[in-house]
Design an enzyme around this catalytic site. Structure first.
Site, PDB file in Angstrom:
ATOM      1  CG  HIS A  20     114.535 101.566  -7.547  1.00 18.66           C
ATOM      2  ND1 HIS A  20     115.651 101.531  -8.326  1.00 18.66           N
ATOM      3  CD2 HIS A  20     113.848 100.420  -7.800  1.00 18.66           C
ATOM      4  CE1 HIS A  20     115.648 100.408  -9.033  1.00 18.66           C
ATOM      5  NE2 HIS A  20     114.561  99.724  -8.717  1.00 18.66           N
ATOM      6  CG  ASP A  28     105.424  85.024  11.046  1.00 18.38           C
ATOM      7  OD1 ASP A  28     106.115  85.351  12.041  1.00 18.38           O
ATOM      8  OD2 ASP A  28     105.697  84.028  10.348  1.00 18.38           O
ATOM      9  CB  ALA A 128     103.059  83.971   7.450  1.00 21.89           C
ATOM     10  CG  ASN A 129     108.170  86.235   8.753  1.00 25.40           C
ATOM     11  OD1 ASN A 129     107.613  86.993   9.531  1.00 25.40           O
ATOM     12  ND2 ASN A 129     108.632  85.046   9.128  1.00 25.40           N
TER      13      ASN A 129
END
Length: 139
Positions: A20, A28, A128-129
């Site tokens: 957790h 990307d 796009a990460n």
């Protein structure tokens, strides 16, 4: 034999070891793997060639394997909308808190303690990460 669709042994091991609050980076093809992460963090290379495997290809089975409570996306440097984020929001659903930060703040998060694994993809879309924060498993 596993019944899950996620079969990549190193990725499964990294996810199983995450707890957790730990972070999973799905990067990307343009992400600077070694300068934007701590060198001690395991990198799972799924970047077979440009365009293959994409971030969403990794995100979807990961979301079915681990609980996710939050996600951080990298904002476009020019403030433009990042098309990939629409796909990620849809996959994450309405209960996952989402934060969008600039590139430098994103790299600060990927370098911070608590990153359990970085997954390198061949996704060619810019910004796009995504960083996923592991949630609590419901009993």
């Amino acid at each position: 034999m596993l019944e899950t669709e996620l079969l990549h042994p190193p990725l499964l091991a990294a996810l199983a070891a995450a707890g957790h609050g730990d972070h999973i980076v799905i990067a990307d093809a343009n992400f600077p793997l070694r300068t934007a992460t701590d060198r001690s963090v395991d990198v799972v290379h799924l970047n077979l060639r440009p365009g293959l495997v994409g971030v969403l290809d990794v995100l979807e089975p990961v979301l079915r394997a681990v609980p996710v409570e939050a996600a951080t996306f990298m904002a476009s440097p020019d403030g433009a909308e990042v098309e990939a984020h629409h796909d990620y929001r849809r996959a994450l659903g309405p209960d996952v808190a989402i934060d969008v930060v600039d590139r430098w703040a994103f790299y600060d998060r990927t370098r911070a303690a608590g990153v359990a694994v970085v997954v390198a993809t061949g996704d060619q879309r810019l910004c796009a990460n995504v960083v996923l924060t592991v949630g609590v498993r419901a009993m």
